[in-house]
Design an enzyme around this catalytic site. Structure first.
Site, PDB file in Angstrom:
ATOM      1  N   ASN A 100      61.098  28.293 111.206  1.00 22.73           N
ATOM      2  CA  ASN A 100      61.047  29.755 111.170  1.00 22.73           C
ATOM      3  C   ASN A 100      59.667  30.292 111.540  1.00 22.73           C
ATOM      4  O   ASN A 100      59.379  31.466 111.351  1.00 22.73           O
ATOM      5  CB  ASN A 100      61.439  30.264 109.776  1.00 22.73           C
ATOM      6  CG  ASN A 100      60.471  29.782 108.696  1.00 22.73           C
ATOM      7  OD1 ASN A 100      59.499  29.087 108.975  1.00 22.73           O
ATOM      8  ND2 ASN A 100      60.742  30.148 107.455  1.00 22.73           N
ATOM      9  N   GLU A 116      55.275  32.051 105.048  1.00 25.47           N
ATOM     10  CA  GLU A 116      56.617  32.316 105.572  1.00 25.47           C
ATOM     11  C   GLU A 116      56.638  33.650 106.314  1.00 25.47           C
ATOM     12  O   GLU A 116      55.706  34.447 106.195  1.00 25.47           O
ATOM     13  CB  GLU A 116      57.611  32.359 104.394  1.00 25.47           C
ATOM     14  CG  GLU A 116      57.662  31.103 103.548  1.00 25.47           C
ATOM     15  CD  GLU A 116      58.311  29.897 104.244  1.00 25.47           C
ATOM     16  OE1 GLU A 116      58.817  30.048 105.386  1.00 25.47           O
ATOM     17  OE2 GLU A 116      58.297  28.806 103.652  1.00 25.47           O
ATOM     18  N   ASP A 155      47.614  23.081 102.111  1.00 25.59           N
ATOM     19  CA  ASP A 155      48.492  23.538 101.029  1.00 25.59           C
ATOM     20  C   ASP A 155      48.831  22.426 100.037  1.00 25.59           C
ATOM     21  O   ASP A 155      48.569  21.242 100.286  1.00 25.59           O
ATOM     22  CB  ASP A 155      49.778  24.154 101.611  1.00 25.59           C
ATOM     23  CG  ASP A 155      50.351  23.367 102.787  1.00 25.59           C
ATOM     24  OD1 ASP A 155      49.970  22.194 102.976  1.00 25.59           O
ATOM     25  OD2 ASP A 155      51.187  23.918 103.519  1.00 25.59           O
TER      26      ASP A 155
HETATM   27  C1  F6R Z   1      52.200  21.072 105.922  1.00 23.74           C
HETATM   28  C2  F6R Z   1      52.504  22.464 106.236  1.00 23.74           C
HETATM   29  C3  F6R Z   1      53.779  22.891 106.898  1.00 23.74           C
HETATM   30  C4  F6R Z   1      54.262  21.928 107.980  1.00 23.74           C
HETATM   31  C5  F6R Z   1      55.542  22.441 108.617  1.00 23.74           C
HETATM   32  C6  F6R Z   1      56.113  21.454 109.614  1.00 23.74           C
HETATM   33  O1  F6R Z   1      50.961  20.939 105.265  1.00 23.74           O
HETATM   34  O2  F6R Z   1      51.724  23.280 105.910  1.00 23.74           O
HETATM   35  O3  F6R Z   1      53.586  24.171 107.440  1.00 23.74           O
HETATM   36  O4  F6R Z   1      53.284  21.772 108.941  1.00 23.74           O
HETATM   37  O5  F6R Z   1      56.502  22.691 107.635  1.00 23.74           O
HETATM   38  O6  F6R Z   1      56.485  20.296 108.940  1.00 23.74           O
HETATM   39  P1  F6R Z   1      56.988  18.986 109.715  1.00 23.74           P
HETATM   40  O7  F6R Z   1      55.817  18.467 110.458  1.00 23.74           O
HETATM   41  O8  F6R Z   1      57.427  18.047 108.627  1.00 23.74           O
HETATM   42  O9  F6R Z   1      58.100  19.431 110.608  1.00 23.74           O
END
Ligand code: F6R
Length: 241
Positions: free
Chosen positions: A136, A143, A67
């Site tokens: 979540n 999401e 992303d």
């Molecule tokens: C990152 C992504 C997000 C993260 C998720 C967890 O490229 O796509 O889905 O993997 O938000 O983030 P952290 O590792 O910072 O808790």
């Protein structure tokens, strides 16, 4: 779903880097799906250390990131391209043209999404997709409520995700309101998926993943239908302390 439980974040990072290094040793042309965020940082550090010390080569490796924020150029220190350059790409011998991140500055975002999805397909699919998880249950920027048949698309970020990700920005108002993300179906096309879950703030997400039914209200649950899906989690994520 295969479960690997480790004691600490360091062990989680070690295990993850081992999986990736072995994959590359077995196939120097491996296509890796990569994530940003805090969780994979320890693994990336170890990949860099191994490259420096043991010379594991990324000359033929292709990476595809999950992303990117809409509107952030590569030079913006909170863009995911910048993060990947800083945390991994600048320190290994990957070819720039082989390290793919969606272009959040593309003029036509829908075209960019189509291009990215076609890129994944034209590569013959991702061999190993690394994922983190949101509190979540989001994966990528998918999401709760995202259809499981979604491919790469533009999303409106929830206030919660913007707030949580605000830690990577000077001010929460700077966090973009939209992003491009691989969809759930794009992720599920990968041949192997490894989800990292670390820390007590992820305890509820791990619990839901392990115990709840598959549902679009909890995006990561889609992964349970994948034939080669591994979760690596640490004690803090399991016990919530
Ligand atoms: C990152 C992504 C997000 C993260 C998720 C967890 O490229 O796509 O889905 O993997 O938000 O983030 P952290 O590792 O910072 O808790």
């Amino acid at each position: 779903m295969k479960l690997i439980e480790v004691e600490t974040y360091e062990q989680l990072s070690e295990k993850t880097s081992e999986l990736i290094i072995n994959k590359i040793k077995n196939d120097p042309h491996t296509k890796l799906g990569l994530a940003t965020g805090s969780t994979p940082l320890g693994a990336y550090k170890r990949l860099i250390a191994d490259h420096t010390k043991n010379g594991t080569s990324y000359e033929h490796v292709i990476t595809v990131n999950l992303d990117e924020y809409v509107g952030l150029a590569e030079s913006h220190s909170s863009s995911y391209r910048y993060y990947m350059n800083e945390e991994l790409f600048n320190h290994i011998n990957i070819k720039r043209e082989n390290a793919h991140v969606p272009d959040g500055t593309a003029e036509d975002l829908d075209e960019e999404c189509k291009r990215y999805e076609a890129l994944i397909d034209n590569l013959g699919g991702i061999d190993l997709q690394l994922l983190g998880i949101g509190q979540n249950g989001h994966i990528g920027f998918n999401e709760p409520g995202t259809p499981f048949d979604s491919v790469t698309h533009v999303v409106e970020l929830t206030e919660n995700t913007r707030r949580v990700n605000g830690r990577f920005f000077k001010d929460i108002d700077e966090v973009p309101t939209r992003a491009i993300t691989m969809g759930i179906a794009s992720i599920l096309k990968s041949k192997e998926i490894v989800l990292l879950i670390s820390g007590k703030q992820k305890a509820e997400a791990l619990h839901r993943l392990l115990h709840e039914e598959i549902s679009e209200q909890f995006p990561a649950s889609a992964l349970k239908s994948h034939p080669n899906f591994t979760v690596i989690y640490d004690k803090a994520a399991l016990e919530g302390v």
